[in-house]
Scaffold this active site. Structure first.
Site, PDB file in Angstrom:
ATOM      1  N   GLU A   1       0.897  -1.065  -0.153  1.00  0.00           N
ATOM      2  CA  GLU A   1       0.036   0.144  -0.008  1.00  0.00           C
ATOM      3  C   GLU A   1       0.982   1.148   0.112  1.00  0.00           C
ATOM      4  O   GLU A   1       0.768   2.097   0.928  1.00  0.00           O
ATOM      5  CB  GLU A   1      -0.801  -0.081   1.315  1.00  0.00           C
TER       6      GLU A   1
ATOM      7  N   GLU B   1      -6.854  -7.588  -0.395  1.00  0.00           N
ATOM      8  CA  GLU B   1      -7.141  -7.367   0.965  1.00  0.00           C
ATOM      9  C   GLU B   1      -8.656  -7.012   1.286  1.00  0.00           C
ATOM     10  O   GLU B   1      -8.947  -6.156   0.439  1.00  0.00           O
ATOM     11  CB  GLU B   1      -6.154  -6.501   1.792  1.00  0.00           C
TER      12      GLU B   1
HETATM   13  C1  GAL Z   1      -4.322  -2.461   5.054  1.00  0.00           C
HETATM   14  C2  GAL Z   1      -2.718  -3.034   5.152  1.00  0.00           C
HETATM   15  C3  GAL Z   1      -2.711  -4.290   6.025  1.00  0.00           C
HETATM   16  C4  GAL Z   1      -3.407  -4.156   7.153  1.00  0.00           C
HETATM   17  C5  GAL Z   1      -5.008  -3.634   6.798  1.00  0.00           C
HETATM   18  C6  GAL Z   1      -5.819  -3.415   7.990  1.00  0.00           C
HETATM   19  O1  GAL Z   1      -4.082  -1.245   4.784  1.00  0.00           O
HETATM   20  O2  GAL Z   1      -2.160  -3.268   3.898  1.00  0.00           O
HETATM   21  O3  GAL Z   1      -1.612  -4.622   6.538  1.00  0.00           O
HETATM   22  O4  GAL Z   1      -3.042  -2.946   8.034  1.00  0.00           O
HETATM   23  O5  GAL Z   1      -4.981  -2.343   6.387  1.00  0.00           O
HETATM   24  O6  GAL Z   1      -7.158  -3.140   7.724  1.00  0.00           O
END
Ligand code: GAL
Length: 695
Positions: free
Chosen positions: A172, A329
């Site tokens: 990210e 994710e």
């Molecule tokens: C994303 C990140 C992850 C985790 C997740 C939690 O932004 O890439 O590592 O922190 O959020 O929602």
């Protein structure tokens, strides 16, 4: 232990000389399912249970090592990959592919201790400390060197490992640190400017309009980042700094990607974009990735939480040229970082996972596999929660994994739409600069105000940059494209001239690439195609609204405008909507102009949802755009994925009510794998149906 080099090509014999992205999908063979896997947070014994549960849930892809730098390089140069060797060997033994991170997203304590100058600095001069993550200046040569060395070691070490299917560079980018304002960044900015302006400081002065407020530069050496200033810093300088910062981050990505490509050319490369993030120009970055990946965290408490992610997914598909992409994710249930972290209701995680597939994703992954026991994210849900596998969340996860694995033929089919919405990061950055007629014109809100009515009309959308080939689109919608270089404006005019249908919203086509106004009446480069001319903007006061009424084809329509108004003069266009307000009665709000073989509409105010639906509905109907499925109940989404003679229809019920959808055509239930034709589908609340074309 690594496999011998001759065993290495995971897909040897299958994919031949296919590009790495294509090889990746072939290797997986079906929709990918999994999540971030952080076994370094757990005792070794837990891994046996992890692997057993992963098999049960049909996990076939996991992201490994995103935050593992401190573990694999506990001291400068003391690389130790033994832990991850065992993890990758175990994954391979269980048929699971690794999306292996380059581990460079969170510099280890020793590096910060030795080189505190890598820490990022905010615009007001605050040095951000370690202890969180992403605490590096993107321009730092030390950070880049150490990140590059780690990527090189990793690639050399894992070259040929049979579990390695994808490289996950960084994490990210730009999420926490959109820009750094330290001395190193300032030097990088000056180098970037010299290149951009051909080492000609007069070109810089011209582009930045520096005769305003005595800002004329005698040398590039005198330029600073737009740090905290007594009043508005130069807008062109701010804009260039956003470009520079996105590129500085991109250089970090490219540095690692270049190393990986050299050492493991057969392994595709991605990085996970964060949906809706302003700091990273996804359209600029995406062509440098083999597969586009995105993280998406809708808030279950939002009124219509599926709309913003839908817009993100259509953008990712657009950025990848229509190719399949990875939902890298999403939360299995709650996140930990909002003020109030709502859970996903039963069925919501499944619905939103299928939503990504409906928008063209061929991989559905989560953050993270096992909910952390300690650390800042211990209350962020995991696929295996604190309660363990005997839990609603894990049961829903396992059921989804099994379901995704049960739809043969879905992989590789694609989504294609007849409507394009234009988005440009340069314009987004410029639109939201300070000292504008109104600070209420926000890019994401305005995009959604165009996206939502199209969604409600049942029409699918591709989100593409203004430089995209528009000829295949029946309708092109342009929400507030404030910054529009003349060449892109000319392409929009040519599109209409050639028979296209265009809808443009106010405050579009206002400035050139240096935030200098196109003169002669707004929106100068679009005046001719739109058949209108504007002398003055009349932004509304907060909450001020103006009644409007339709004319001609929209004759019975009544609606409300707000946020913005313009003294719109018609130079060829006809009104489609007029003000009904004292002093303004009868003056045009929205117009339609026949130009060449096409039609161009202009919306000079923010219009209520029903009015937007009425206007975009007319524009779509005139352009021959049809809903994916006729007569869908409100809140039900339909999407078609097609390719190689296969066709799937995905129906998503985003409402809390049961709905029946009557189908025309020959469809069979794709989830149950039955061949009997389906006439009407009954969708329970939050229900999903996947239909396979039989005809
Ligand atoms: C994303 C990140 C992850 C985790 C997740 C939690 O932004 O890439 O590592 O922190 O959020 O929602």
């Amino acid at each position: 232990m690594n496999a011998a080099p001759d065993e290495v090509t995971p897909d040897s014999g299958i994919a031949g000389a296919l590009p790495p992205g294509e090889r990746f999908w072939r290797r997986l063979g079906g929709v990918a399912f999994g999540g971030d896997y952080n076994p370094e947070q757990w005792p070794a014994e837990t891994r046996a249970e992890d692997l057993r549960l992963m098999a049960e849930a049909r996990v076939n892809l996991v992201t490994v090592g995103v935050f593992a730098w401190a573990r694999v390089e506990p001291a400068r140069g003391a690389y130790d990959f033994s832990f991850f060797d065992r993890v990758l060997d175990d994954l391979h033994a269980h048929g699971i592919t690794a999306d292996l991170a380059t581990m460079t997203a969170s510099p280890p304590p020793w590096l910060v201790h030795e080189h505190p100058e890598i820490l990022p600095v905010t615009a007001d001069g605050t040095v951000l400390g370690p202890g969180g993550r992403q605490h590096f200046c993107p321009s730092s040569p030390v950070y880049r060197e150490r990140a590059g060395l780690l990527a090189e070691r990793l690639a050399t070490h894992y070259r040929g490992h049979p579990a390695l299917g994808l490289w996950h560079v960084g994490n990210e980018y730009g999420c926490h640190i959109a820009a750094c304002y330290c001395a190193e960044s300032a030097a990088g900015f000056r180098r970037w400017l010299r290149e951009r302006y051909g080492d000609d400081v007069e070109a810089l002065n011209d582009a930045w309009s520096t005769d305003f407020w005595s800002q004329r530069f005698a040398s590039f050496d005198h330029v600073q980042p737009p740090r905290a200033a007594p009043t508005y810093p130069n807008p062109a300088q701010q804009l260039d700094y956003m470009r520079f910062s996105s590129e500085a981050l991109r250089e970090c990505f490219e540095l690692e990607a270049g190393i990986l490509r050299r050492i493991t050319p057969e392994v595709p490369i991605t990085t996970n974009f964060l949906g809706g993030l302003k700091s990273v120009d996804v359209f600029d970055w995406a062509p440098r990735l083999d597969v586009v990946a995105v993280d998406s965290y809708p808030d279950p408490l939002d009124e219509r939480p599926h709309l913003a992610p839908g817009l993100v997914y259509d953008t990712m598909r657009g950025a990848g040229g229509g190719a399949p992409w990875i939902l890298m994710e999403q939360a299995p249930s709650a996140v930990n970082w909002r003020a109030r972290n709502a859970i996903k209701q039963p069925g919501q995680m499944r619905l939103w996972s299928w939503q990504a597939v409906a928008h063209g994703a061929d991989a559905v992954l989560f953050f993270q596999w096992r909910q952390s026991r300690g650390g800042a994210e211990k209350f962020h849900s995991g696929m295996v929660p604190h309660a363990g596998a005997d839990s609603r969340v894990y049961r829903e996860i396992a059921a989804l994994g099994q379901e995704l694995a049960s739809v043969p033929g879905l992989l590789g089919t694609r989504v294609r739409n007849d409507v394009a919405i234009l988005l440009d990061w340069n314009s987004w950055w410029a639109l939201e600069l300070d000292s504008h007629p109104s600070d209420g014109v926000r890019q994401q809100e305005r995009l959604l105000e165009h996206y939502t009515p199209l969604f409600d009309l049942g029409v699918g959308v591709d989100v593409v940059p203004p430089s995209a080939d528009l000829t295949g689109y029946a309708l092109v919608v342009v929400p507030n494209l404030y910054l529009l270089p003349s060449r892109d404006a000319a392409r929009l005019s040519a599109y209409v001239q050639g028979g296209g249908a265009l809808v443009v919203s106010f405050f579009s086509g206002i400035v050139d690439e240096h935030d200098r106004v196109h003169l002669g009446g707004y929106p100068a480069p679009l005046r001719e195609v739109l058949g209108v001319r504007v002398e003055e903007f009349c932004p509304a006061a907060e909450h001020e609204t103006f009644p409007v009424r339709g004319c001609e084809a929209l004759a019975d329509h009544e609606g409300v405008a707000g946020l913005w108004r313009e003294d719109l003069r018609l130079t060829g266009a006809r009104p489609e909507l007029v003000f009904d307000a004292p002093g303004w009665a009868g003056r045009p709000v929205a117009t339609r102009h026949e130009y060449g073989a096409g039609t161009a509409r202009y919306l000079s105010a923010r219009l209520d949802e029903a009015t937007m639906r009425a206007i975009l509905g007319r524009a779509a109907a005139e352009a021959g755009v049809k809903p994916v499925v006729e007569g869908l109940p409100s809140g039900v989404q339909a999407s078609v994925r097609a390719g190689d003679g296969r066709r799937f229809l995905i129906l998503l019920n985003h409402t809390g009510d049961k709905h029946d959808v009557a189908l025309t055509g020959e469809w069979a239930d794709g989830l149950a794998g039955l061949d009997e034709p389906v006439g009407t589908v009954t969708l329970p609340p939050l229900g999903v149906a996947v239909l396979r074309a039989t005809g």
